[in-house]
Every structure is written in C-alpha cells, then in structure tokens.
Scaffold this active site. Sequence first.
Site, PDB file in Angstrom:
ATOM      1  N   HIS A 210       0.881  -1.187   0.000  1.00 38.35           N
ATOM      2  CA  HIS A 210       0.000   0.000   0.000  1.00 38.35           C
ATOM      3  C   HIS A 210       0.913   1.229   0.000  1.00 38.35           C
ATOM      4  O   HIS A 210       1.618   1.486  -0.971  1.00 38.35           O
ATOM      5  CB  HIS A 210      -0.934  -0.104   1.215  1.00 38.35           C
ATOM      6  CG  HIS A 210      -2.021   0.911   1.309  1.00 38.35           C
ATOM      7  ND1 HIS A 210      -2.352   1.769   0.297  1.00 38.35           N
ATOM      8  CD2 HIS A 210      -2.886   1.207   2.342  1.00 38.35           C
ATOM      9  CE1 HIS A 210      -3.356   2.552   0.674  1.00 38.35           C
ATOM     10  NE2 HIS A 210      -3.694   2.229   1.921  1.00 38.35           N
ATOM     11  N   HIS A 249      -2.448  -2.133  -9.591  1.00 35.00           N
ATOM     12  CA  HIS A 249      -3.450  -1.484  -8.737  1.00 35.00           C
ATOM     13  C   HIS A 249      -4.723  -2.300  -8.746  1.00 35.00           C
ATOM     14  O   HIS A 249      -5.087  -2.855  -9.780  1.00 35.00           O
ATOM     15  CB  HIS A 249      -3.734  -0.054  -9.225  1.00 35.00           C
ATOM     16  CG  HIS A 249      -4.318   0.802  -8.166  1.00 35.00           C
ATOM     17  ND1 HIS A 249      -5.665   0.789  -7.863  1.00 35.00           N
ATOM     18  CD2 HIS A 249      -3.739   1.672  -7.313  1.00 35.00           C
ATOM     19  CE1 HIS A 249      -5.883   1.628  -6.871  1.00 35.00           C
ATOM     20  NE2 HIS A 249      -4.734   2.178  -6.507  1.00 35.00           N
ATOM     21  N   ASP A 297       2.518   5.813  -6.918  1.00 35.24           N
ATOM     22  CA  ASP A 297       3.724   5.756  -6.089  1.00 35.24           C
ATOM     23  C   ASP A 297       5.013   5.808  -6.910  1.00 35.24           C
ATOM     24  O   ASP A 297       6.048   6.261  -6.416  1.00 35.24           O
ATOM     25  CB  ASP A 297       3.712   4.497  -5.218  1.00 35.24           C
ATOM     26  CG  ASP A 297       2.805   4.695  -4.020  1.00 35.24           C
ATOM     27  OD1 ASP A 297       2.539   5.857  -3.689  1.00 35.24           O
ATOM     28  OD2 ASP A 297       2.362   3.696  -3.441  1.00 35.24           O
TER      29      ASP A 297
HETATM   30  N1  CMC Z   1       4.806  -6.434 -10.069  1.00 38.01           N
HETATM   31  C1  CMC Z   1       4.717  -7.645 -10.671  1.00 38.01           C
HETATM   32  N2  CMC Z   1       3.556  -8.263 -10.891  1.00 38.01           N
HETATM   33  C2  CMC Z   1       2.440  -7.629 -10.522  1.00 38.01           C
HETATM   34  C3  CMC Z   1       2.470  -6.361  -9.915  1.00 38.01           C
HETATM   35  C4  CMC Z   1       3.707  -5.765  -9.691  1.00 38.01           C
HETATM   36  N3  CMC Z   1       3.808  -4.573  -9.125  1.00 38.01           N
HETATM   37  N4  CMC Z   1       1.209  -5.980  -9.649  1.00 38.01           N
HETATM   38  C5  CMC Z   1       0.424  -6.966 -10.070  1.00 38.01           C
HETATM   39  N5  CMC Z   1       1.167  -7.956 -10.609  1.00 38.01           N
HETATM   40  C6  CMC Z   1       0.673  -9.205 -11.197  1.00 38.01           C
HETATM   41  C7  CMC Z   1       0.372 -10.193 -10.096  1.00 38.01           C
HETATM   42  O1  CMC Z   1       1.492 -10.989  -9.795  1.00 38.01           O
HETATM   43  C8  CMC Z   1      -0.772 -10.967 -10.691  1.00 38.01           C
HETATM   44  O2  CMC Z   1      -0.245 -11.885 -11.606  1.00 38.01           O
HETATM   45  P1  CMC Z   1      -0.832 -13.379 -11.703  1.00 38.01           P
HETATM   46  O3  CMC Z   1      -2.267 -13.197 -12.113  1.00 38.01           O
HETATM   47  O4  CMC Z   1       0.029 -14.032 -12.719  1.00 38.01           O
HETATM   48  O5  CMC Z   1      -0.698 -13.954 -10.341  1.00 38.01           O
HETATM   49  C9  CMC Z   1      -1.526  -9.946 -11.509  1.00 38.01           C
HETATM   50  O6  CMC Z   1      -0.569  -8.941 -11.829  1.00 38.01           O
HETATM   51  C10 CMC Z   1      -2.680  -9.327 -10.742  1.00 38.01           C
HETATM   52  O7  CMC Z   1      -2.150  -8.698  -9.603  1.00 38.01           O
HETATM   53  P2  CMC Z   1      -2.692  -8.846  -8.140  1.00 38.01           P
HETATM   54  O8  CMC Z   1      -1.551  -8.839  -7.189  1.00 38.01           O
HETATM   55  O9  CMC Z   1      -3.635  -9.994  -8.074  1.00 38.01           O
HETATM   56  O10 CMC Z   1      -3.494  -7.499  -7.969  1.00 38.01           O
HETATM   57  P3  CMC Z   1      -4.092  -6.987  -6.641  1.00 38.01           P
HETATM   58  O11 CMC Z   1      -5.218  -6.102  -7.001  1.00 38.01           O
HETATM   59  O12 CMC Z   1      -4.372  -8.101  -5.700  1.00 38.01           O
HETATM   60  O13 CMC Z   1      -2.893  -6.152  -5.978  1.00 38.01           O
HETATM   61  C11 CMC Z   1      -1.319  -4.403  -5.666  1.00 38.01           C
HETATM   62  C12 CMC Z   1      -2.698  -4.801  -6.219  1.00 38.01           C
HETATM   63  C13 CMC Z   1      -1.198  -2.902  -5.715  1.00 38.01           C
HETATM   64  C14 CMC Z   1      -1.196  -4.871  -4.208  1.00 38.01           C
HETATM   65  C15 CMC Z   1      -0.244  -5.079  -6.528  1.00 38.01           C
HETATM   66  O14 CMC Z   1      -0.365  -4.618  -7.864  1.00 38.01           O
HETATM   67  C16 CMC Z   1       1.160  -4.811  -6.005  1.00 38.01           C
HETATM   68  O15 CMC Z   1       1.622  -5.540  -5.126  1.00 38.01           O
HETATM   69  N6  CMC Z   1       1.864  -3.742  -6.520  1.00 38.01           N
HETATM   70  C17 CMC Z   1       3.171  -3.373  -6.004  1.00 38.01           C
HETATM   71  C18 CMC Z   1       3.039  -2.523  -4.751  1.00 38.01           C
HETATM   72  C19 CMC Z   1       2.577  -1.117  -5.077  1.00 38.01           C
HETATM   73  O16 CMC Z   1       3.088  -0.440  -5.959  1.00 38.01           O
HETATM   74  N7  CMC Z   1       1.601  -0.639  -4.259  1.00 38.01           N
HETATM   75  C20 CMC Z   1       1.076   0.721  -4.378  1.00 38.01           C
HETATM   76  C21 CMC Z   1      -0.328   0.732  -4.889  1.00 38.01           C
HETATM   77  S1  CMC Z   1      -0.862   2.357  -5.383  1.00 38.01           S
HETATM   78  C22 CMC Z   1      -0.913   3.276  -3.936  1.00 38.01           C
HETATM   79  C23 CMC Z   1      -1.962   2.787  -2.985  1.00 38.01           C
HETATM   80  O17 CMC Z   1      -3.151   2.957  -3.259  1.00 38.01           O
HETATM   81  O18 CMC Z   1      -1.579   2.239  -1.971  1.00 38.01           O
END
Ligand code: CMC
Length: 354
Positions: A210, A249, A297
């Site tokens: 987050h 996201h 971010d």
């Molecule tokens: N790097 C690599 N792969 C990713 C990333 C990433 N940053 N984000 C998503 N993916 C992949 C993920 O591995 C998944 O792949 P698969 O379907 O093959 O397993 C697919 O994309 C869907 O992602 P998800 O993790 O299921 O998506 P989510 O909605 O559960 O998680 C998230 C969203 C923000 C937690 C995630 O994208 C992430 O961990 N990003 C990196 C951390 C980050 O930058 N966070 C700041 C978010 S914006 C500010 C805020 O609002 O906090």
Amino acid sequence: MNSLVVPKGLEGVIVDRTEISTTDQSGNLLYRGYRVVDLVEKLDFESVALLVLTGKIPDPEARSRFSDLLKTNSVIEGKVREIIRVLREPNIMNNLRSIVSLYPYKNRKNLDLLIEIASKFPSIIFYSDVAIRGWRDIEETGGTYAERLYRILTGRDDRENSKFFEKLLIMYMEHEFNSSTFALRVTASTLADPVCGITSALSALKGPLHGGANSEVLDYLLKFKSEDEAIRFIENKLSRKEKIMGFGHRVYKVKDPRAQYIKSQLKKLHGYDSVMKYAESIESYMWQERHIPVNLDFYGALYMNALGIEERFFLPVFASARVFGWSAHYIEQVSSNKIIRPQAQYVGPVGLKL
Ligand code: CMC
C-alpha cells in the site's frame, strides 16, 4: 460448502456505499463528483480537503477559517514533544502511529477531533526527525498546510516548489475503499473513537503493498546506469515472481490517472533526465510485456525526489494527505453505521478429540 466462491482480498466485492470518491467509467478519479485533475488545477489543498470532508467547495471565508484552524491546531504540546524525544524512533510512521494513539478522545465532536489530529501530522513529523537528527531551526506552524509541510521536510521556504508539492498532496488525499481507509472503516464500524480509526489506518498504510511502495521505488530506480540495466533488473525480478513497487493497482487495470498527472508535472518541475528515461522504459516494458500499469507511487517517488524530499519522508507525506480522506470516511461510516463483520469459509479440521 466447497462450491462457495471466496473473493480473496475482497476483490470485486462492493461492501458499502460512499459519497466521498470513486473512479468513473473513463478511469477518472472523482472527489465528491469532481475530477481530481480539475480540482488540482483550480483549488488549493485546504479547499479540496474541506470538499472531501464536507461535500461542498468552501467559499473564501470558510476556506480561510479552516486554514486558520489547521494552523492553530498544528502545535503539539511540550509533553508530546518530550515523548517523541525520549522514544527516539527512527521510523517516522511508527512515531505517527504511536503519537496519534495518545490523543485523548475527550467526548468532542468527531469532525473537530479529526481535524485537530490531521493538523498535527506535520509537527509530529518534524519532532520525530529532530529526535533522530538534531534540532533544525524551522518555523513549523506558519503558511498553508502544503507550505508548512514542505518547509519541515526540506528546510526551505519555497513558494513555487510548495505549489508543486501541494498537487501531490491533493492526488494522495483520497481513494475510496483502499486498504487503510477500509481498516479505518472497520474500526469506526465498532463505534470506536476517531483516534482508534486513524491509528488503524496508519498501521495499514505502512505495508509495502500500500503506502510503503513509494519509498521502495527510488531504491531501485536511482541505481541504473543504462536502460538495458533497468530492463534486465525488472525482468529478473519478474522471473523470480517478485512484485515491482510502483506498478499494479486493484482499481486501475489500464492507467492510474494520478500517475499520469504527476508524471506530466514532473516533466515541468524537473525536465527530462536519464532517470526519467529509465522510468519511462520500465513503464513501457511493464505495460507491453505484462499489461501492468504504473501507479501513483512510482512517479510520486520521483516527484518528491525532484522536490528535494528525502526518502524517509515519502510515506509520512502520503499519510499527511490521506488523513483528510480517512477523516471523511470516519464521519461517513458512523453516520450510517452497520458493524463490518464478514465471515470466513472454514477449511480447518473438525471433530478432533482431546
Ligand atoms: N509487479 C509484478 N507483478 C504484478 C504487480 C507488480 N507490481 N502488480 C500486479 N502484478 C501481477 C500479479 O502478480 C498478478 O499476476 P498473476 O495473475 O500471474 O498472479 C496480476 O498482476 C494481478 O495482480 P494482483 O496482485 O492480483 O493485484 P491486486 O489487485 O491483488 O494487488 C497491488 C494490487 C497494488 C497490491 C499489486 O499490484 C502490487 O503488489 N503492486 C506493487 C506494490 C505497489 O506499488 N503498491 C502501491 C499501490 S498504489 C498506492 C496505494 O493505493 O496504496
């Protein structure tokens, strides 16, 4: 029981109604119905914060009263400063969480208390930093909220940069049912007081998935010497199934409008250098190869770096803006409350004998 669909992470689940913010069908983020990219061009932080809190764009008098309130309330008492000094906690987010939790509820109107807590964030950040790095002679109470916070973070009184900084604060202010806001709403739904709500939100914000993502972005972005090196680094991480901070996201699957806006401002603020080139290459690579969009971010981290703000302050900056969104959600939650208490599908053993 096994045929139950369990939406992990509550993905896709609508848990309540809100009038505070949303993303429209074209992917624009709206605060109280207005596009954030319009608000940021026309209004200052104080006006947008009041809009988010009350649903109305304030007239100049209301805006000025609110601004005065933020200034008067910003002072933190000697005994609180002493606690921060004795704690000597190097992580400012830990300090914010601990110090906010000390504020007494005192049966005050929720909105008054929430505004009082929010207005103290810059000073808590200042004294937390002073406890570790020594005294800095800075006027910590004057100016607008953005000017005050910018001065505390950089030691500089700089109108132009404070204006750029203010835009980022507005972008960070509010985002519907994100994890920290939802944590606050769960706490508020038990009718625990606003101090408990903000403390819950601060705890949830700290995680790298987050708010903690912004401080990890620079760690990798500033070390590249070439575009090739940047892409190799990303490929290696992805092949190890590691997350790239600043990408992905839950809501924005195509583009994060806040990231696009801050990127355009970053070019005005800083011009185009090699780091920007590597950043754009990574952004294109992540989109073309993985269909994962850049989030706020990523460019937010570069933007703060260009403004001379050091990494240890990145997450506290996010918190200092988001606290106004959290406050609006606390008020909304308790004004039409039902306790948030979901259920789980039990998959453990049953009928074990002692
Ligand atoms: N790097 C690599 N792969 C990713 C990333 C990433 N940053 N984000 C998503 N993916 C992949 C993920 O591995 C998944 O792949 P698969 O379907 O093959 O397993 C697919 O994309 C869907 O992602 P998800 O993790 O299921 O998506 P989510 O909605 O559960 O998680 C998230 C969203 C923000 C937690 C995630 O994208 C992430 O961990 N990003 C990196 C951390 C980050 O930058 N966070 C700041 C978010 S914006 C500010 C805020 O609002 O906090």
